[in-house]
Motif scaffolding. Sequence first.
Motif: not given
Length: 118
Positions: A73-87, A96-106
């Motif tokens: 329950n401490r291993i979270l998944t964001l579902g972000i594919p490898d389609d992006f460059e650094f930054m 910024r949208r997903l990380v706080p939301w997923r952390l709130e769940a735990i």
Amino acid sequence: MLFVCAQNRLRSPTAESIFRDVDGWEVASAGTNRDPEVPVSRDLLEWADVAVCMEKRHRDILRQRFRGALPDNRILTLGIPDDFEFMDAELIRQFRRLVPWRLEAIRPRAAGGGEGAG
């Protein structure tokens, strides 16, 4: 908090960069493949309070290779594919949208105060 992707070259280092200055957070990043910039290890997982994986396959690798290093329950998944460059701007928006939301769940489970620093 440990951010995890495959190569530790684009997604997880981006997450580490944008969250490193958040008060009260210690962050690191690592990769699951054979030749990442920083390989994921049992020590890193035991250091972290939470592992944030970019994809389900990264979560599955952590559970398989490092069984028991971090509770499931401490291993979270964001579902972000490898389609992006650094930054990449869209990648940053997603983090910024997903990380706080997923952390709130735990958060209720985290309220007891863990021993880990991450």
